[in-house]
Scaffold this active site. Sequence first.
Site, mmCIF file in Angstrom:
data_model
loop_
_atom_site.group_PDB
_atom_site.id
_atom_site.type_symbol
_atom_site.label_atom_id
_atom_site.label_comp_id
_atom_site.label_asym_id
_atom_site.label_seq_id
_atom_site.Cartn_x
_atom_site.Cartn_y
_atom_site.Cartn_z
ATOM 1 N N SER A 170 0.817 -1.220 0.000
ATOM 2 C CA SER A 170 0.000 0.000 0.000
ATOM 3 C C SER A 170 0.845 1.263 0.000
ATOM 4 O O SER A 170 0.442 2.282 -0.576
ATOM 5 C CB SER A 170 -0.940 0.000 1.209
ATOM 6 O OG SER A 170 -1.817 -1.097 1.161
ATOM 7 N N HIS A 221 -0.026 3.479 4.676
ATOM 8 C CA HIS A 221 -0.810 4.148 3.638
ATOM 9 C C HIS A 221 -0.559 5.654 3.664
ATOM 10 O O HIS A 221 -0.392 6.288 2.613
ATOM 11 C CB HIS A 221 -2.307 3.888 3.850
ATOM 12 C CG HIS A 221 -2.689 2.446 3.808
ATOM 13 N ND1 HIS A 221 -2.314 1.532 4.777
ATOM 14 C CD2 HIS A 221 -3.445 1.750 2.909
ATOM 15 C CE1 HIS A 221 -2.812 0.345 4.481
ATOM 16 N NE2 HIS A 221 -3.501 0.449 3.349
#
Length: 358
Positions: free
Chosen positions: A232, A297
Site C-alpha cells: 500500500s 498508507h
Amino acid sequence: MEESSPRMTGAPELPVNISPAVAAHAEGEEIEVLESTEVLPEEAQWKLLFEKMSNKRSNSFRRAILQGSRQLKGCSLRDEVGLGLSQRLVRHVAYETLPREVDRKWYFDSYTYCPPPWFILAITIAEVAVFMFYGIQLDRLVLQVSSPAFLKSPLPYHPQLRAQAWRFLSYVFMHTGIEHLSLNMAMQLLVGVPLEMVHGAQRIGLIYVCGVLAGSLAVSVADMTAPVVGSSGGVYALVSAHLANVVMNWSGMKCQFKLFRMAMALVCMSVEFGRAVWLRFYPPALPSCPNPSFVAHLGGVLVGLTLGVVVLQNYEQRLQEQSLFWIFFCVYTLFVLCAVFWNVFAYSLLDVRIPPAP
C-alpha cells in the site's frame, strides 16, 4: 547592421529594464503560443521554439525540435485516424497522464514499447507469486494474517526485528488476504502501468520505492508496536501523485470520464484504507502481537503528494535541474535519517513494550 532574431508575429517586445520574474513569465506565455499554433511553424518560429525550450527539455527533445522530426499539426492528437490498436493504446495513455497537447504529441511520436513497463509488471507478478506461495504453505488464501505462522516469514516488518533492515522494503511482498492483494494490484496496474509507459521505470520505481520505505518508517515512528505488510505504501504514492497531477492540471487533462475515474480511485483507496484501519483494531489472531498497521498508507500518500507530483509534472525534463525536486528529495532524506535515529534510540528511551518476535 546586426540582424534581429526572428520573433513570432504579435509577440510583445519587452522593455530593457525588466525584472527576471516578468521576463520568465513572458517567455512562458510565448512558448504556449508557439505550441498552440494552428499551422506548422515557419523556420523562424521553429528556431525560436527551440531556443525557448533549450533550457526546459532533454537533449533528445532539443534534437527532435531542431531537426523538425516532430510535426506539430493543426489537428489534435485525438483527431488522428487510421491508427492501429497499439497506437490507439499509446494515444489513450497520453491523454490519461499528460496535461499538454505538445507533450502528448511528442510522446505519441516517440514511444516504441521498448522497453515495456517492466517494473510494475515484475513487482506485481512477484507479489502475486509470494502470496500464492504462502497461501499454499499456510493453507489460507482468503485471510492469511489469521495464521499463527504468518509473521514468521523473513519478509514482513516486525518492530522486534527492525535491525534486519531489508524488512523495511521486503514487507511489500506480503499481504493480509485476498481482498488486500486484489485492491492493491488493481490500483497498481491501472495507474502504475500507464505512468511507467510515459515516465519510464526509473521515475516510477523511485516514487514506488520511496513510498514503500516511507510507509514502514512511518509505522516505526507513529505505530511503534505494530508489524507492516502489503504494497500500500508504494501504491498510494503512485495513485496520490497521479490524482494530484490531474487536479493541478484539470483544464489540460483530456482523459475521458476523468471525474468518474477520480471518484472510483478515491473509493478504492478509501475502501482499502478503511479495511486496514478496521483490521488494525480488530482482536488480533495472535494475542501477543497486534495486527498490521495502516500508517504505511499515510506515508505513501505524503510521498506521492510531494516527491511524486514533482516527478510526474516534469515530463521529459531532467529532474536534476528541478529545484523543487531537490527540495522534496532533501526533506525525504532528512525524514529517513531521523526515522533511522528514532529506531535506534527511541524504543529504549521511551521504554516501549515491543511484542515478542514471531
